[in-house]
Design a protein around this motif. Structure first.
Motif, PDB file in Angstrom:
ATOM      1  N   GLU A 259       0.812  -1.218   0.000  1.00  0.00           N
ATOM      2  CA  GLU A 259       0.000   0.000   0.000  1.00  0.00           C
ATOM      3  C   GLU A 259       0.845   1.268   0.000  1.00  0.00           C
ATOM      4  OE1 GLU A 259      -2.185  -3.228   2.323  1.00  0.00           O
ATOM      5  OE2 GLU A 259      -0.143  -2.460   2.210  1.00  0.00           O
ATOM      6  N   PHE A 260       2.145   1.130   0.222  1.00  0.00           N
ATOM      7  CA  PHE A 260       3.044   2.282   0.234  1.00  0.00           C
ATOM      8  C   PHE A 260       4.058   2.117  -0.896  1.00  0.00           C
ATOM      9  CE2 PHE A 260       6.267   5.205   2.095  1.00  0.00           C
ATOM     10  CZ  PHE A 260       5.445   6.286   2.343  1.00  0.00           C
ATOM     11  N   ASP A 261       3.543   1.891  -2.074  1.00  0.00           N
ATOM     12  CA  ASP A 261       4.355   1.802  -3.286  1.00  0.00           C
ATOM     13  C   ASP A 261       5.400   0.682  -3.215  1.00  0.00           C
ATOM     14  OD1 ASP A 261       4.827   2.665  -5.880  1.00  0.00           O
ATOM     15  OD2 ASP A 261       6.337   4.135  -5.273  1.00  0.00           O
ATOM     16  N   ASN A 262       5.024  -0.437  -2.567  1.00  0.00           N
ATOM     17  CA  ASN A 262       5.900  -1.612  -2.446  1.00  0.00           C
ATOM     18  C   ASN A 262       7.251  -1.303  -1.819  1.00  0.00           C
ATOM     19  OD1 ASN A 262       4.258  -3.739  -3.399  1.00  0.00           O
ATOM     20  ND2 ASN A 262       4.493  -2.931  -5.467  1.00  0.00           N
ATOM     21  N   LYS A 263       7.282  -0.345  -0.931  1.00  0.00           N
ATOM     22  CA  LYS A 263       8.536   0.009  -0.261  1.00  0.00           C
ATOM     23  C   LYS A 263       8.766  -0.911   0.940  1.00  0.00           C
ATOM     24  CE  LYS A 263       9.254   4.646  -1.718  1.00  0.00           C
ATOM     25  NZ  LYS A 263       8.837   4.993  -2.818  1.00  0.00           N
ATOM     26  N   VAL A 264      10.027  -1.054   1.310  1.00  0.00           N
ATOM     27  CA  VAL A 264      10.391  -1.860   2.474  1.00  0.00           C
ATOM     28  C   VAL A 264      10.284  -0.992   3.727  1.00  0.00           C
ATOM     29  CG1 VAL A 264      12.256  -3.113   3.607  1.00  0.00           C
ATOM     30  CG2 VAL A 264      11.919  -3.359   1.144  1.00  0.00           C
ATOM     31  N   PHE A 265       9.598  -1.524   4.723  1.00  0.00           N
ATOM     32  CA  PHE A 265       9.481  -0.877   6.019  1.00  0.00           C
ATOM     33  C   PHE A 265      10.262  -1.686   7.042  1.00  0.00           C
ATOM     34  CE2 PHE A 265       6.420   1.961   4.487  1.00  0.00           C
ATOM     35  CZ  PHE A 265       5.954   2.784   5.497  1.00  0.00           C
ATOM     36  N   ARG A 266      10.861  -0.988   8.001  1.00  0.00           N
ATOM     37  CA  ARG A 266      11.456  -1.641   9.169  1.00  0.00           C
ATOM     38  C   ARG A 266      10.550  -1.339  10.338  1.00  0.00           C
ATOM     39  NH1 ARG A 266      17.117   0.277  11.522  1.00  0.00           N
ATOM     40  NH2 ARG A 266      17.508   0.390   9.293  1.00  0.00           N
ATOM     41  N   VAL A 267      10.197  -2.382  11.070  1.00  0.00           N
ATOM     42  CA  VAL A 267       9.375  -2.226  12.268  1.00  0.00           C
ATOM     43  C   VAL A 267      10.182  -2.782  13.436  1.00  0.00           C
ATOM     44  CG1 VAL A 267       7.217  -2.842  13.414  1.00  0.00           C
ATOM     45  CG2 VAL A 267       7.240  -2.463  10.939  1.00  0.00           C
ATOM     46  N   VAL A 268      10.383  -1.944  14.435  1.00  0.00           N
ATOM     47  CA  VAL A 268      11.118  -2.344  15.636  1.00  0.00           C
ATOM     48  C   VAL A 268      10.102  -2.647  16.727  1.00  0.00           C
ATOM     49  CG1 VAL A 268      12.792  -1.602  17.375  1.00  0.00           C
ATOM     50  CG2 VAL A 268      13.069  -0.878  14.984  1.00  0.00           C
ATOM     51  N   THR A 269      10.286  -3.819  17.358  1.00  0.00           N
ATOM     52  CA  THR A 269       9.431  -4.192  18.485  1.00  0.00           C
ATOM     53  C   THR A 269      10.276  -4.277  19.744  1.00  0.00           C
ATOM     54  OG1 THR A 269       9.736  -6.586  18.351  1.00  0.00           O
ATOM     55  CG2 THR A 269       7.994  -5.613  16.960  1.00  0.00           C
ATOM     56  N   LEU A 270       9.587  -4.315  20.862  1.00  0.00           N
ATOM     57  CA  LEU A 270      10.278  -4.590  22.116  1.00  0.00           C
ATOM     58  C   LEU A 270      10.576  -6.088  22.164  1.00  0.00           C
ATOM     59  CD1 LEU A 270       8.330  -2.272  24.584  1.00  0.00           C
ATOM     60  CD2 LEU A 270      10.305  -1.759  23.145  1.00  0.00           C
ATOM     61  N   GLU A 271      11.247  -6.540  23.187  1.00  0.00           N
ATOM     62  CA  GLU A 271      11.734  -7.916  23.264  1.00  0.00           C
ATOM     63  C   GLU A 271      10.638  -8.962  23.082  1.00  0.00           C
ATOM     64  OE1 GLU A 271      14.875 -10.413  25.937  1.00  0.00           O
ATOM     65  OE2 GLU A 271      13.704  -8.881  26.934  1.00  0.00           O
ATOM     66  N   ASP A 272       9.421  -8.661  23.512  1.00  0.00           N
ATOM     67  CA  ASP A 272       8.326  -9.627  23.436  1.00  0.00           C
ATOM     68  C   ASP A 272       7.795  -9.843  22.015  1.00  0.00           C
ATOM     69  OD1 ASP A 272       6.902  -7.296  22.927  1.00  0.00           O
ATOM     70  OD2 ASP A 272       5.822  -7.331  24.828  1.00  0.00           O
ATOM     71  N   LYS A 273       8.217  -9.022  21.081  1.00  0.00           N
ATOM     72  CA  LYS A 273       7.777  -9.075  19.665  1.00  0.00           C
ATOM     73  C   LYS A 273       6.279  -8.802  19.515  1.00  0.00           C
ATOM     74  CE  LYS A 273      11.308 -12.400  18.363  1.00  0.00           C
ATOM     75  NZ  LYS A 273      11.554 -13.731  17.832  1.00  0.00           N
ATOM     76  N   ILE A 274       5.677  -8.251  20.532  1.00  0.00           N
ATOM     77  CA  ILE A 274       4.239  -7.941  20.499  1.00  0.00           C
ATOM     78  C   ILE A 274       4.003  -6.438  20.598  1.00  0.00           C
ATOM     79  CG2 ILE A 274       2.080  -8.206  21.790  1.00  0.00           C
ATOM     80  CD1 ILE A 274       3.008 -11.038  22.491  1.00  0.00           C
ATOM     81  N   ILE A 275       4.890  -5.736  21.304  1.00  0.00           N
ATOM     82  CA  ILE A 275       4.738  -4.286  21.443  1.00  0.00           C
ATOM     83  C   ILE A 275       5.546  -3.612  20.347  1.00  0.00           C
ATOM     84  CG2 ILE A 275       5.075  -2.275  22.926  1.00  0.00           C
ATOM     85  CD1 ILE A 275       4.803  -4.204  25.337  1.00  0.00           C
ATOM     86  N   LEU A 276       4.839  -2.993  19.415  1.00  0.00           N
ATOM     87  CA  LEU A 276       5.480  -2.298  18.302  1.00  0.00           C
ATOM     88  C   LEU A 276       5.941  -0.937  18.780  1.00  0.00           C
ATOM     89  CD1 LEU A 276       3.488  -4.476  17.155  1.00  0.00           C
ATOM     90  CD2 LEU A 276       3.597  -3.187  15.062  1.00  0.00           C
TER      91      LEU A 276
END
Length: 80
Positions: A52-69
């Protein structure tokens, strides 16, 4: 199914500075990453394509639990 949460930083800073970012995109990246790596200080990095964002790569950082973005952004320098 995991129930994702968003850090105060995400809610108060990220969405204010980058209002174009959608929470759904971030969840999609976490659930369908093209790359994942542990980051220092008990965080994880996930990379994924946001169609939806022109096929761009996004990086998403989470906290250690991998649930809190915590911090998502388009990653112009991504290399597999």
């Amino acid at each position: 199914m995991k129930k994702y949460k968003f850090s105060k930083y995400f809610e108060n800073e990220v969405l204010r500075k980058r209002p174009y970012i959608k929470k759904e995109w971030c969840i999609k990246v976490i659930e369908n990453p093209i790359k994942v790596e542990k980051q220092e200080e008990n965080r994880w990095r996930f990379w994924g394509i946001v169609e939806e964002f022109d096929n761009k790569v996004f990086r998403v950082v989470t906290l250690e639990d991998k649930i809190i973005l915590h911090n998502p952004f388009p990653d112009r320098r991504f290399k597999e």
